[in-house]
Design a protein around this motif. Structure first.
Motif, PDB file in Angstrom:
ATOM      1  N   LYS A  18      -2.823 -11.494  -9.255  1.00  0.00           N
ATOM      2  CA  LYS A  18      -4.037 -11.044  -9.938  1.00  0.00           C
ATOM      3  C   LYS A  18      -4.397  -9.641  -9.146  1.00  0.00           C
ATOM      4  O   LYS A  18      -4.843  -8.625  -9.482  1.00  0.00           O
ATOM      5  CB  LYS A  18      -4.922 -11.859 -10.187  1.00  0.00           C
ATOM      6  CG  LYS A  18      -6.209 -11.432 -10.684  1.00  0.00           C
ATOM      7  CD  LYS A  18      -7.163 -12.358 -11.118  1.00  0.00           C
ATOM      8  CE  LYS A  18      -8.574 -12.022 -11.697  1.00  0.00           C
ATOM      9  NZ  LYS A  18      -9.295 -13.197 -12.127  1.00  0.00           N
ATOM     10  N   LEU A  19      -4.450  -9.916  -7.733  1.00  0.00           N
ATOM     11  CA  LEU A  19      -4.781  -8.951  -6.666  1.00  0.00           C
ATOM     12  C   LEU A  19      -3.750  -7.526  -6.801  1.00  0.00           C
ATOM     13  O   LEU A  19      -4.079  -6.568  -6.758  1.00  0.00           O
ATOM     14  CB  LEU A  19      -4.766  -9.491  -5.477  1.00  0.00           C
ATOM     15  CG  LEU A  19      -5.287  -8.474  -4.281  1.00  0.00           C
ATOM     16  CD1 LEU A  19      -6.649  -8.140  -4.627  1.00  0.00           C
ATOM     17  CD2 LEU A  19      -5.306  -9.244  -2.963  1.00  0.00           C
ATOM     18  N   PHE A  20      -2.475  -8.114  -6.854  1.00  0.00           N
ATOM     19  CA  PHE A  20      -1.528  -6.897  -7.021  1.00  0.00           C
ATOM     20  C   PHE A  20      -1.734  -6.034  -8.293  1.00  0.00           C
ATOM     21  O   PHE A  20      -1.688  -4.801  -8.262  1.00  0.00           O
ATOM     22  CB  PHE A  20      -0.210  -7.498  -6.934  1.00  0.00           C
ATOM     23  CG  PHE A  20       1.142  -6.483  -6.887  1.00  0.00           C
ATOM     24  CD1 PHE A  20       1.192  -5.828  -5.897  1.00  0.00           C
ATOM     25  CD2 PHE A  20       1.954  -6.419  -8.210  1.00  0.00           C
ATOM     26  CE1 PHE A  20       2.144  -4.475  -5.841  1.00  0.00           C
ATOM     27  CE2 PHE A  20       2.972  -5.548  -7.994  1.00  0.00           C
ATOM     28  CZ  PHE A  20       3.057  -4.553  -7.060  1.00  0.00           C
ATOM     29  N   LYS A  21      -1.753  -6.809  -9.403  1.00  0.00           N
ATOM     30  CA  LYS A  21      -1.985  -6.379 -10.505  1.00  0.00           C
ATOM     31  C   LYS A  21      -3.339  -5.279 -10.762  1.00  0.00           C
ATOM     32  O   LYS A  21      -3.007  -4.009 -11.130  1.00  0.00           O
ATOM     33  CB  LYS A  21      -2.162  -7.219 -11.959  1.00  0.00           C
ATOM     34  CG  LYS A  21      -0.697  -7.832 -12.166  1.00  0.00           C
ATOM     35  CD  LYS A  21      -1.335  -8.796 -13.281  1.00  0.00           C
ATOM     36  CE  LYS A  21       0.095  -9.296 -13.979  1.00  0.00           C
ATOM     37  NZ  LYS A  21      -0.080 -10.240 -15.460  1.00  0.00           N
ATOM     38  N   ILE A  34       3.162   4.995  -5.662  1.00  0.00           N
ATOM     39  CA  ILE A  34       2.310   4.227  -5.040  1.00  0.00           C
ATOM     40  C   ILE A  34       3.161   4.061  -3.667  1.00  0.00           C
ATOM     41  O   ILE A  34       4.375   3.633  -3.671  1.00  0.00           O
ATOM     42  CB  ILE A  34       2.031   2.893  -5.670  1.00  0.00           C
ATOM     43  CG1 ILE A  34       1.131   2.928  -6.938  1.00  0.00           C
ATOM     44  CG2 ILE A  34       1.232   1.827  -4.565  1.00  0.00           C
ATOM     45  CD1 ILE A  34       0.711   1.621  -7.571  1.00  0.00           C
ATOM     46  N   LYS A  35       2.565   4.210  -2.753  1.00  0.00           N
ATOM     47  CA  LYS A  35       3.091   4.223  -1.611  1.00  0.00           C
ATOM     48  C   LYS A  35       2.770   2.667  -0.785  1.00  0.00           C
ATOM     49  O   LYS A  35       1.635   2.439  -0.694  1.00  0.00           O
ATOM     50  CB  LYS A  35       2.723   5.049  -0.161  1.00  0.00           C
ATOM     51  CG  LYS A  35       3.332   5.149   0.955  1.00  0.00           C
ATOM     52  CD  LYS A  35       2.821   6.220   2.012  1.00  0.00           C
ATOM     53  CE  LYS A  35       3.182   7.505   1.670  1.00  0.00           C
ATOM     54  NZ  LYS A  35       2.914   8.373   2.579  1.00  0.00           N
ATOM     55  N   PHE A  36       3.798   1.975  -0.503  1.00  0.00           N
ATOM     56  CA  PHE A  36       3.521   0.526   0.279  1.00  0.00           C
ATOM     57  C   PHE A  36       3.747   0.638   1.534  1.00  0.00           C
ATOM     58  O   PHE A  36       4.749   1.375   2.079  1.00  0.00           O
ATOM     59  CB  PHE A  36       4.779  -0.588  -0.352  1.00  0.00           C
ATOM     60  CG  PHE A  36       4.458  -0.875  -1.761  1.00  0.00           C
ATOM     61  CD1 PHE A  36       4.589  -0.141  -2.762  1.00  0.00           C
ATOM     62  CD2 PHE A  36       4.173  -2.120  -2.066  1.00  0.00           C
ATOM     63  CE1 PHE A  36       4.558  -0.227  -4.095  1.00  0.00           C
ATOM     64  CE2 PHE A  36       4.051  -2.686  -3.453  1.00  0.00           C
ATOM     65  CZ  PHE A  36       4.242  -1.816  -4.119  1.00  0.00           C
ATOM     66  N   ILE A  37       2.518   0.499   2.428  1.00  0.00           N
ATOM     67  CA  ILE A  37       2.580   0.402   3.887  1.00  0.00           C
ATOM     68  C   ILE A  37       2.456  -1.001   4.554  1.00  0.00           C
ATOM     69  O   ILE A  37       1.392  -1.535   4.280  1.00  0.00           O
ATOM     70  CB  ILE A  37       1.707   1.217   4.388  1.00  0.00           C
ATOM     71  CG1 ILE A  37       1.784   2.663   3.665  1.00  0.00           C
ATOM     72  CG2 ILE A  37       1.855   1.600   5.804  1.00  0.00           C
ATOM     73  CD1 ILE A  37       0.531   3.862   3.860  1.00  0.00           C
ATOM     74  N   ALA A  38       3.585  -1.396   5.350  1.00  0.00           N
ATOM     75  CA  ALA A  38       3.380  -2.672   5.854  1.00  0.00           C
ATOM     76  C   ALA A  38       3.339  -2.584   7.340  1.00  0.00           C
ATOM     77  O   ALA A  38       4.374  -2.116   7.748  1.00  0.00           O
ATOM     78  CB  ALA A  38       4.570  -3.706   5.120  1.00  0.00           C
ATOM     79  N   MET A  45      -1.595  -0.023   0.040  1.00  0.00           N
ATOM     80  CA  MET A  45      -0.920   0.802  -0.939  1.00  0.00           C
ATOM     81  C   MET A  45      -1.735   1.679  -1.152  1.00  0.00           C
ATOM     82  O   MET A  45      -3.068   1.683  -1.135  1.00  0.00           O
ATOM     83  CB  MET A  45      -0.993  -0.345  -2.330  1.00  0.00           C
ATOM     84  CG  MET A  45       0.011  -1.661  -2.112  1.00  0.00           C
ATOM     85  SD  MET A  45      -0.467  -2.883  -3.534  1.00  0.00           S
ATOM     86  CE  MET A  45       0.075  -1.858  -4.897  1.00  0.00           C
ATOM     87  N   CYS A  46      -1.213   2.962  -1.406  1.00  0.00           N
ATOM     88  CA  CYS A  46      -1.935   4.258  -1.300  1.00  0.00           C
ATOM     89  C   CYS A  46      -1.229   5.033  -2.540  1.00  0.00           C
ATOM     90  O   CYS A  46      -0.057   4.918  -2.870  1.00  0.00           O
ATOM     91  CB  CYS A  46      -1.880   5.107  -0.209  1.00  0.00           C
ATOM     92  SG  CYS A  46      -2.066   4.096   1.245  1.00  0.00           S
ATOM     93  N   SER A  47      -2.121   5.925  -2.903  1.00  0.00           N
ATOM     94  CA  SER A  47      -1.745   6.909  -4.013  1.00  0.00           C
ATOM     95  C   SER A  47      -2.374   8.295  -3.904  1.00  0.00           C
ATOM     96  O   SER A  47      -3.654   8.275  -3.608  1.00  0.00           O
ATOM     97  CB  SER A  47      -1.741   6.337  -5.450  1.00  0.00           C
ATOM     98  OG  SER A  47      -1.218   7.259  -6.382  1.00  0.00           O
ATOM     99  N   LYS A  57      -6.630  -1.434   1.177  1.00  0.00           N
ATOM    100  CA  LYS A  57      -6.128  -2.156   2.288  1.00  0.00           C
ATOM    101  C   LYS A  57      -6.599  -3.384   2.003  1.00  0.00           C
ATOM    102  O   LYS A  57      -7.626  -3.896   1.579  1.00  0.00           O
ATOM    103  CB  LYS A  57      -6.806  -1.489   3.562  1.00  0.00           C
ATOM    104  CG  LYS A  57      -6.136  -2.126   4.897  1.00  0.00           C
ATOM    105  CD  LYS A  57      -6.836  -1.501   6.055  1.00  0.00           C
ATOM    106  CE  LYS A  57      -6.471  -2.365   7.465  1.00  0.00           C
ATOM    107  NZ  LYS A  57      -6.680  -1.599   8.450  1.00  0.00           N
ATOM    108  N   PHE A  58      -5.470  -4.519   2.059  1.00  0.00           N
ATOM    109  CA  PHE A  58      -5.709  -5.690   1.932  1.00  0.00           C
ATOM    110  C   PHE A  58      -6.097  -6.614   3.152  1.00  0.00           C
ATOM    111  O   PHE A  58      -5.837  -6.282   4.250  1.00  0.00           O
ATOM    112  CB  PHE A  58      -4.566  -6.562   1.216  1.00  0.00           C
ATOM    113  CG  PHE A  58      -3.849  -5.816   0.016  1.00  0.00           C
ATOM    114  CD1 PHE A  58      -4.441  -6.328  -1.218  1.00  0.00           C
ATOM    115  CD2 PHE A  58      -3.070  -4.848   0.010  1.00  0.00           C
ATOM    116  CE1 PHE A  58      -4.018  -5.753  -2.289  1.00  0.00           C
ATOM    117  CE2 PHE A  58      -2.552  -4.316  -1.182  1.00  0.00           C
ATOM    118  CZ  PHE A  58      -3.254  -4.600  -2.216  1.00  0.00           C
ATOM    119  N   ASN A  59      -7.083  -7.480   2.935  1.00  0.00           N
ATOM    120  CA  ASN A  59      -7.546  -8.385   3.750  1.00  0.00           C
ATOM    121  C   ASN A  59      -6.582  -9.354   4.204  1.00  0.00           C
ATOM    122  O   ASN A  59      -5.798  -9.634   3.335  1.00  0.00           O
ATOM    123  CB  ASN A  59      -8.712  -9.327   3.481  1.00  0.00           C
ATOM    124  CG  ASN A  59      -9.876  -8.248   3.338  1.00  0.00           C
ATOM    125  OD1 ASN A  59     -10.179  -7.468   3.921  1.00  0.00           O
ATOM    126  ND2 ASN A  59     -10.714  -8.837   2.173  1.00  0.00           N
TER     127      ASN A  59
END
Length: 125
Positions: A18-21, A34-38, A45-47, A57-59
């Motif tokens: 749900k959070l990803f969607k 969408i840029k995924f940055i780990a 995730m950025c755009s 930015k995820f907790n």
């Protein structure tokens, strides 16, 4: 049953579907990729587009991360198609590496769905 080719992804993120969607849908309003940055202790995730820019930015309690830092970009259009047809409402697994294909794995009650998406390698976002 099809055998999925082995990808050399170096980073795996497990996150609530749900959070990803929500994040993909939000970033769709900003740009085409969408840029995924780990990072070591971060996942975001950025755009961006000519007029807008957004970063989610995820907790740390919202995801688990295994592997090494990686950055890669993917088409919002295809990500939207992948998440539209799935409503498992549980966890999903994202695996990627710098400029490598993204694999998105949904699993629920023994049913597993796997999508593979090629990265956007152009310098434009």
């Amino acid at each position: 049953i099809k055998v999925v080719p082995q990808l050399n992804n170096t980073t795996t993120i497990v996150i609530r579907e749900k959070l990803f969607k929500y994040s993909v849908k939000h970033l769709n309003n900003v740009g085409n990729t969408i840029k995924f940055i780990a990072g070591v202790d971060t996942f975001k995730m950025c755009s961006k587009s000519v007029l807008n820019e957004s970063e989610i930015k995820f907790n740390p309690e919202d995801y688990s991360l295994q592997g090494i830092p990686a950055i890669s970009r993917y088409s919002v259009e295809y990500l939207l198609h992948f998440i539209k047809g799935n409503s498992f409402k549980y966890l999903l697994k994202l695996s990627f590496a710098d400029t490598y294909p993204l694999s998105i794995e949904f699993e629920n009650n023994g049913l597993k769905v796997l999508f593979v998406l090629a990265p956007k390698v152009s310098e434009e976002d």
